[in-house]
Design a protein around this motif. Structure first.
Motif, mmCIF file in Angstrom:
data_model
loop_
_atom_site.group_PDB
_atom_site.id
_atom_site.type_symbol
_atom_site.label_atom_id
_atom_site.label_comp_id
_atom_site.label_asym_id
_atom_site.label_seq_id
_atom_site.Cartn_x
_atom_site.Cartn_y
_atom_site.Cartn_z
ATOM 1 N N TRP A 295 0.697 -1.250 -0.115
ATOM 2 C CA TRP A 295 0.171 -0.012 0.041
ATOM 3 C C TRP A 295 0.839 1.256 -0.136
ATOM 4 O O TRP A 295 0.744 1.929 -0.980
ATOM 5 N N ASP A 296 2.137 1.196 0.827
ATOM 6 C CA ASP A 296 2.811 2.369 0.711
ATOM 7 C C ASP A 296 3.700 2.729 -0.625
ATOM 8 O O ASP A 296 3.773 3.784 -0.914
ATOM 9 N N ILE A 302 1.428 7.003 -6.990
ATOM 10 C CA ILE A 302 0.451 8.056 -7.378
ATOM 11 C C ILE A 302 1.218 9.230 -7.365
ATOM 12 O O ILE A 302 1.229 10.126 -8.249
ATOM 13 N N ASP A 303 2.190 9.601 -6.238
ATOM 14 C CA ASP A 303 2.665 10.706 -6.349
ATOM 15 C C ASP A 303 3.842 10.858 -7.472
ATOM 16 O O ASP A 303 3.951 12.050 -7.862
ATOM 17 N N SER A 304 4.235 9.691 -7.904
ATOM 18 C CA SER A 304 5.266 9.927 -8.991
ATOM 19 C C SER A 304 4.241 10.084 -10.347
ATOM 20 O O SER A 304 4.896 10.544 -11.451
ATOM 21 N N LEU A 305 3.294 9.261 -10.630
ATOM 22 C CA LEU A 305 2.627 9.394 -11.881
ATOM 23 C C LEU A 305 1.685 10.346 -12.099
ATOM 24 O O LEU A 305 1.403 10.865 -13.192
ATOM 25 N N TYR A 306 0.976 11.166 -11.004
ATOM 26 C CA TYR A 306 -0.280 11.974 -11.161
ATOM 27 C C TYR A 306 0.307 13.331 -10.563
ATOM 28 O O TYR A 306 1.290 13.520 -9.854
ATOM 29 N N PRO A 347 -6.744 9.509 0.231
ATOM 30 C CA PRO A 347 -6.727 10.473 -0.680
ATOM 31 C C PRO A 347 -7.747 10.045 -1.905
ATOM 32 O O PRO A 347 -7.518 8.949 -2.781
ATOM 33 N N GLY A 348 -8.571 11.015 -2.557
ATOM 34 C CA GLY A 348 -9.315 10.765 -3.737
ATOM 35 C C GLY A 348 -10.762 10.921 -3.440
ATOM 36 O O GLY A 348 -11.127 11.439 -2.329
ATOM 37 N N MET A 349 -11.685 10.373 -4.161
ATOM 38 C CA MET A 349 -13.103 10.453 -3.841
ATOM 39 C C MET A 349 -13.713 8.932 -3.813
ATOM 40 O O MET A 349 -13.363 8.188 -4.717
ATOM 41 N N PRO A 350 -14.559 8.923 -2.577
ATOM 42 C CA PRO A 350 -15.273 7.456 -2.664
ATOM 43 C C PRO A 350 -16.325 7.055 -3.567
ATOM 44 O O PRO A 350 -17.172 8.040 -3.643
ATOM 45 N N LEU A 351 -16.359 6.058 -3.839
ATOM 46 C CA LEU A 351 -17.626 5.688 -4.693
ATOM 47 C C LEU A 351 -18.339 4.447 -3.762
ATOM 48 O O LEU A 351 -17.827 3.684 -3.248
ATOM 49 N N ILE A 352 -19.745 4.436 -4.013
ATOM 50 C CA ILE A 352 -20.719 3.671 -3.402
ATOM 51 C C ILE A 352 -21.562 3.071 -4.527
ATOM 52 O O ILE A 352 -21.818 3.770 -5.412
ATOM 53 N N TYR A 353 -21.395 1.751 -4.658
ATOM 54 C CA TYR A 353 -22.285 0.967 -5.655
ATOM 55 C C TYR A 353 -23.580 0.479 -4.944
ATOM 56 O O TYR A 353 -23.600 0.006 -4.035
ATOM 57 N N SER A 354 -24.781 0.558 -6.009
ATOM 58 C CA SER A 354 -25.800 0.196 -5.507
ATOM 59 C C SER A 354 -25.855 -1.177 -5.079
ATOM 60 O O SER A 354 -25.178 -2.026 -5.544
ATOM 61 N N ASN A 401 -7.626 20.470 -4.602
ATOM 62 C CA ASN A 401 -6.978 21.233 -3.602
ATOM 63 C C ASN A 401 -6.849 20.133 -2.246
ATOM 64 O O ASN A 401 -7.395 20.705 -1.161
ATOM 65 N N ALA A 402 -6.351 18.837 -2.669
ATOM 66 C CA ALA A 402 -6.447 17.867 -1.624
ATOM 67 C C ALA A 402 -5.851 18.067 -0.290
ATOM 68 O O ALA A 402 -4.628 18.812 -0.357
ATOM 69 N N ALA A 403 -6.419 17.354 0.751
ATOM 70 C CA ALA A 403 -5.615 17.469 2.023
ATOM 71 C C ALA A 403 -4.355 16.647 1.969
ATOM 72 O O ALA A 403 -4.155 15.795 0.990
ATOM 73 N N SER A 404 -3.316 16.952 2.730
ATOM 74 C CA SER A 404 -2.243 16.260 2.571
ATOM 75 C C SER A 404 -2.317 14.706 3.268
ATOM 76 O O SER A 404 -3.090 14.624 3.965
ATOM 77 N N TYR A 405 -1.253 13.786 3.052
ATOM 78 C CA TYR A 405 -1.263 12.553 3.174
ATOM 79 C C TYR A 405 0.175 12.013 3.721
ATOM 80 O O TYR A 405 0.919 12.461 3.292
ATOM 81 N N SER A 406 0.191 11.711 5.038
ATOM 82 C CA SER A 406 1.367 11.620 5.815
ATOM 83 C C SER A 406 1.408 10.194 6.448
ATOM 84 O O SER A 406 0.641 9.994 7.517
#
Length: 479
Positions: A295-296, A302-306, A347-354, A401-406
């Motif tokens: 996960w780390d 993500i930091d390197s690609l986006y 970080p990101g936007m969460p999805l809920i599926y029906s 303008n996302a919150a930081s992740y540490s």
């Protein structure tokens, strides 16, 4: 007698008119409330909901879903993504396995197979299976009145085999050496496996214009707020560079790409892409195939690609995952709640599926009628708490303008995931034992916190041991 009769008729007419007026007053037409334009600010705290209209209710209709839209506010939903709402091709209509509905001899059995939502026969019409255009408009109105935006699932890569373009514009399609229209092919020329659809050829400028015109129709005539674009990475990027600025010139919209490619997020093309690899990491960790270390590494990737203002969608399930790869329970087992919370706090936007909100434990059929459960169990209150936190706490902002992740250091780096999100003086922490073993760990964290899930207070002292049961997690808010 005539005078008396006239008196009674006049009286009845007067009473009738008054009754009609009262009835009208009882059921005033609901007017659509103007919703604020799609904005970067909205995206920061949004939860997105994928609506499978066919399977959402016994009726499988727009109306049945529309009735429940106000409830979705309880889950923090701000964007509703409707799976394709367009008519489905009869020609080569998908049934089961490699069969088309036409291969089934029994007429009653054949009726069961409704085909794939993604085999569109007309991009400007409504699937009568779901209702009428008036029903659809009521859905849009209800969503807007409840402060939610609606995006349509758009299928730009292919059409069904009885789309009108097959006859009127065969040059819109990819053809083989014999001049025959083909289904989508891999780079080596072998079939992708989607025999129920015909591949579109984006080298044709007229096709591009027609596709943009059809998308433009829904924005201007039916007041939708954007699109989720199916297999967006299979369509040339230069089409999106042509199309999206024209669509954005019409109104402020939200654009979601079913793709991972960073190029699709550049220059205000798509607002959000799929966090496929993030999802895969969760599945692999849940099965014990990978650890928190992986996960780390994904967060570093993500930091390197986006770029910093790129948004990725986090999910533990969606229509493809549920129907083809398994339910949340099948893939994540006892870690289901821990990973669901992680999808909201990361970080990101969460999805809920029906069905996710109703603890759905079965794979929905894809080509025939099925139904999600409608009894609230463990997941609804959990999603409601997570949604409220996402909507209201700047530390969970996940937009441009996302919150930081540490990352927080722990003495059990393989098992325990611990990190902090921070913005505007707000902090939210996630601590999770993402393994099937009980652990005792030290965490680089001190202070007093509120547990966002149960409301209790927790005090962390420097150097203390923290005991975590298998798959136990904490979502903590600084007091």
């Amino acid at each position: 007698m005539k005078k008396l009769s006239l008196f009674f008729i006049s009286t009845l007419l007067f009473i009738s008119c008054k009754t009609e007026k009262k009835e009208t007053e009882k059921t005033p037409e609901k007017k659509e409330i103007a919703i604020a334009a799609v904005s970067d600010g909205m995206m920061e705290s949004a939860v997105i909901y994928e609506a499978n209209i066919r399977q959402y209710s016994k009726e499988g209709s727009f109306d049945a879903f529309t009735k429940d839209i106000p409830q979705l506010k309880e889950l923090g939903v701000k964007i509703i993504w409707l799976m394709p709402i367009f008519p489905i091709s009869e020609t080569k209509r998908k049934a089961t396995g490699d069969k088309f509905a036409s291969d089934i001899e029994d007429a009653e059995e054949r009726k069961k197979y409704l085909g794939s939502y993604y085999a569109v026969s007309d991009f400007t019409k409504i699937n009568p299976e779901f209702g009428t255009i008036e029903d659809f408009r009521e859905l849009i109105k209800t969503a807007h009145n409840n402060g939610m935006y609606v995006i349509l699932d758009w299928v730009p890569n292919h059409t069904g085999w009885d789309h009108t373009w097959i006859k009127t514009n065969p040059d819109f399609y990819t053809k083989n050496a014999k001049g025959e229209i083909t289904d989508p092919l891999n780079e080596d020329g072998t079939p992708v496996g989607w025999a129920d659809v015909a591949d579109l050829n984006y080298e044709n400028a007229a096709l591009r214009k027609a596709m943009i015109t059809d998308m433009h129709y829904w924005l201007t005539k039916e007041n939708v707020d954007g699109f989720r674009c199916d297999v967006a990475g299979s369509v040339p990027t230069d089409f999106w560079e042509e199309a999206i600025p024209k669509l954005r010139a019409t109104k402020d919209i939200f654009m979601l790409a079913e793709a991972w490619e960073p190029a699709l997020l550049k220059g205000r093309l798509f607002d959000m892409a799929y966090g496929w690899d993030t999802h895969h990491k969760m599945n692999h960790i849940a099965k014990g195939e990978e650890t928190v270390v992986n996960w780390d590494k994904r967060m570093q990737q993500i930091d390197s690609l986006y770029e910093q203002d790129d948004i990725l969608m986090n999910f533990v399930t969606n229509h493809d995952e549920n129907s083809w790869n398994g339910t949340i329970e099948e893939r994540m087992g006892k870690g289901a709640e821990a990973f669901t919370a992680l999808s909201f706090v990361a970080p990101g936007m969460p999805l809920i599926y029906s069905g996710q909100e109703y603890d759905m434990k079965h794979r929905l059929k894809f080509f025939e009628k099925d139904e999600i459960p409608k009894e609230k169990g463990n997941m609804w209150p959990l999603l409601a708490k997570l949604g409220a936190l996402k909507n209201t706490n700047a530390a969970l902002h996940g937009g441009k303008n996302a919150a930081s992740y540490s990352k927080l250091q722990t003495s059990k780096a393989d098992n325990v995931l611990a990190f902090k999100r921070e913005k505007g003086g707000k902090q939210v922490y996630y601590i999770g034992n993402l393994s099937n073993e009980a652990v005792i760990t030290k965490i680089d964290l001190t202070g007093s916190f509120t547990n966002a899930i149960d409301g209790g207070s927790i005090l962390f002292r420097e150097g203390q041991d923290v005991a975590l049961q298998p798959w136990q997690y904490l979502v903590l808010v600084s007091e």
